[in-house]
Motif scaffolding. Sequence first.
Motif, short mmCIF file in Angstrom:
data_model
loop_
_atom_site.label_atom_id
_atom_site.label_comp_id
_atom_site.label_asym_id
_atom_site.label_seq_id
_atom_site.Cartn_x
_atom_site.Cartn_y
_atom_site.Cartn_z
N LYS A 6 0.83 -1.22 0.00
CA LYS A 6 0.00 0.00 0.00
C LYS A 6 0.86 1.26 0.00
CE LYS A 6 -3.96 -2.19 2.25
NZ LYS A 6 -4.75 -2.31 1.03
N GLU A 7 1.88 1.26 -0.87
CA GLU A 7 2.81 2.39 -0.93
C GLU A 7 2.24 3.58 -1.70
OE1 GLU A 7 7.13 0.13 -0.74
OE2 GLU A 7 6.21 0.50 -2.69
N GLN A 8 1.16 3.38 -2.46
CA GLN A 8 0.65 4.46 -3.30
C GLN A 8 -0.69 5.01 -2.85
OE1 GLN A 8 2.43 5.68 -6.05
NE2 GLN A 8 4.04 4.37 -5.27
N TYR A 9 -1.52 4.19 -2.20
CA TYR A 9 -2.91 4.55 -1.94
C TYR A 9 -3.04 5.84 -1.15
CZ TYR A 9 -7.87 3.72 -1.08
OH TYR A 9 -9.23 3.83 -1.04
N TRP A 10 -3.70 6.82 -1.75
CA TRP A 10 -3.98 8.13 -1.15
C TRP A 10 -2.71 8.89 -0.78
CZ3 TRP A 10 -8.81 10.17 1.42
CH2 TRP A 10 -9.96 9.70 0.76
N LYS A 11 -1.58 8.50 -1.37
CA LYS A 11 -0.34 9.23 -1.12
C LYS A 11 -0.31 10.51 -1.96
CE LYS A 11 1.47 6.16 1.70
NZ LYS A 11 0.41 5.15 1.72
N ARG A 12 0.65 11.36 -1.68
CA ARG A 12 0.77 12.66 -2.36
C ARG A 12 1.22 12.46 -3.80
NH1 ARG A 12 5.18 16.40 -2.75
NH2 ARG A 12 4.49 18.59 -2.79
N THR A 13 0.49 13.07 -4.73
CA THR A 13 0.95 13.07 -6.12
C THR A 13 2.05 14.12 -6.27
OG1 THR A 13 -0.79 14.65 -6.68
CG2 THR A 13 -1.25 12.34 -7.08
N HIS A 14 2.91 13.95 -7.27
CA HIS A 14 3.97 14.94 -7.47
C HIS A 14 4.32 15.02 -8.96
CE1 HIS A 14 6.22 11.16 -7.14
NE2 HIS A 14 7.15 11.73 -7.87
N GLY A 15 5.07 16.05 -9.30
CA GLY A 15 5.55 16.20 -10.67
C GLY A 15 4.43 16.42 -11.67
N VAL A 16 4.64 15.90 -12.87
CA VAL A 16 3.72 16.14 -13.97
C VAL A 16 2.36 15.49 -13.73
CG1 VAL A 16 4.47 14.12 -15.30
CG2 VAL A 16 3.54 16.12 -16.49
N ILE A 17 2.33 14.37 -12.99
CA ILE A 17 1.04 13.74 -12.70
C ILE A 17 0.21 14.62 -11.78
CG2 ILE A 17 -0.06 11.78 -11.53
CD1 ILE A 17 2.02 9.98 -12.74
N ARG A 18 0.88 15.22 -10.78
CA ARG A 18 0.17 16.15 -9.91
C ARG A 18 -0.39 17.33 -10.72
NH1 ARG A 18 2.53 19.44 -4.59
NH2 ARG A 18 0.80 20.95 -4.48
N THR A 19 0.41 17.88 -11.59
CA THR A 19 -0.02 19.03 -12.39
C THR A 19 -1.23 18.66 -13.26
OG1 THR A 19 2.24 19.88 -12.45
CG2 THR A 19 0.71 20.73 -14.10
N ALA A 20 -1.15 17.52 -13.92
CA ALA A 20 -2.24 17.10 -14.80
C ALA A 20 -3.52 16.84 -14.00
CB ALA A 20 -1.83 15.86 -15.58
N LEU A 21 -3.38 16.21 -12.84
CA LEU A 21 -4.55 15.93 -12.01
C LEU A 21 -5.20 17.22 -11.53
CD1 LEU A 21 -6.40 13.96 -10.51
CD2 LEU A 21 -4.71 13.90 -8.66
#
Length: 632
Positions: free
Chosen positions: A200-215
């Motif tokens: 569960k390293e990804q679930y509801w974790k902070r987005t970053h970089g280009v994925i964060r920007t696009a989201l």
Amino acid sequence: MKELLYVVKPNNLNESEIAKILLENKNIKFVSLMGVDIGGNATDEKIPVEIFLDDPKNFLKNGIQTDGSSVELNEIATLNDAKVDLLPDSNVNWYIDYNYDYIDESTGLPVGTLKMPAFLFHNGEKVCSRGILEKAVNNFRKSITELFKEYPHMINNIGINSVEDIENIMLTAATELELWVKTPEDKADYEKLYVSQSLKEQYWKRTHGVIRTALEKTLRVLQMMGVEPEMGHKEVGGINSSVSIDGNIKHAMEQLEIDWKFSNPIQAADNELIIREVVEDIFALHGLKVNFKAKPLYGVAGNGEHTHVGVSVKLADGSIQNLFSPKVMDKDYMSEIGYGALMGVLRNYEVLNPIVTSSNDAFNRLVPGFEAPVCIVTSLGHSYNTPSRNRSILIGLIRDMNNPLATRFELRAPNPLSNTYLVLAGLYQVMLHGITAVAKSKLTIKELEKELSKDVGEDGLYLDKNRAYRDENDVFEHYTEEERNKRYSTPPATVYENIKNLELYSHKLESLSQGDVFMEKIINSFKVGILERWCKELTYRIIENNTEIIRECKKNHTPDNMDALDELHWNNIESLKKYLMKNTMTKKALFAQIKEALENEDYETASNLQLEMNAKMKEIQDRYIHYKKNLY
């Protein structure tokens, strides 16, 4: 972005207002009618604005014409009777679809297309997914009003004195969109993805970089469209992105989810189509590829699209009351109406399931171990005053003890490519069937709770005797596969098995056909389309893709760097490769047997062989991973 027009509300949808809007927004160069056929495909045609402005009144009244080759209306729009009309629906939002790669020279803004949701007509009758949903909504409202007049105890028991006090019946729906996003050309490292998911390293974790920007840009655009997004977040799948020496994201592969506020059913389904397009466009602007498939990656979490449905009424005094909530929230789980609706879904799911799960990709997701529902079972909670979320069940009751208006059902089986129009139409049809049965039974709430909670072999007034329907356990951990099948019935494992249930459980089709919503010709058209797609996809896509996977399994050891164990592993892999795809003079490989069965229209054999192929492909991929791990 603030200069752009994103949505035109229903109150502005007369010819003069639309003409005014188009003249004021010079960057909107096209109009398009978005009809949705029975296969769930949305039309999109670029009609220059000037053509619309020549005679907007006629365009809105008569729409445009096409033929059956443009849409999926099997055995309805036939070769000798193919004329299909597209007429705009002025009761929902119209959206502007922008091409961010094409900037209008005169305004400096992206070129836009005014998308008008539309109905497909054949011989004067609505024959599209939007039309079927509209008919289901109208049928539900009309039928339940008549039901309350005949059986007033259904509303009296939740504090409504008379059907005359009901001013409006409000159906609400919403979906949750899951998606995988990655940088193009990147290939999945299945083991890393599986480990990351397990931890569960990804679930509801902070987005970053280009994925964060696009989201974040996506959420902002959706806000301006009036869709009212509620959140966007990372889902369970994905691995950490790597960063290049110049600080840019080099490799990204993550799973995301976007949720938005509920709407009426037709608007909710329209919103979903538009939102998928916005997501694709915004992420593509940032060099990212989006995948909405139910199971885009082997061995890791697929994309679900949990679908929420509810029913409320607006009373004469202006108040809103949820029909599924009991009079006292901590004394019962639901009202009689709620129990009827839920039991209608569970009792008739065999004929609803082909609509919900209609593709090979969808069945790839519905396997134990990935929080994907397989069994026809529900969960209500461990106690009246302690709502719970059981993620192993098919459909759950969502409750908020402090907010009775929030009571609703969550169907967990759909995926982002399910036909939401037909899923919602089917849900409201089978819910109405259950509510009607409960009203006629005159059972009390406690008796209905007992009925829903019955065990295998216990008689039920409405539910099947040889089934259980409620469980508060994790059904995958608590029971073996054999026990699950005995309690909840054996689930279909292929598209063909699911379609076959429309015949095996034909007595349950009345739940869909009531009110002439899913007429026989609609069901037949749907079956023909799904079966045709299953055959073609299996022949020309799945087998071909599996062939490429097998060819990628290459011998990597040599006599200088091998152990006897390596040779044993490779021999097993080689044997599987030959069994699957290598024909000989005396025996056809499994792939060839499947193709032959499909050509002969022996669908039962093809379905069984497909299951064998799936198992063998899983085995060969797992063996190849173990084989490579043991090499220098």
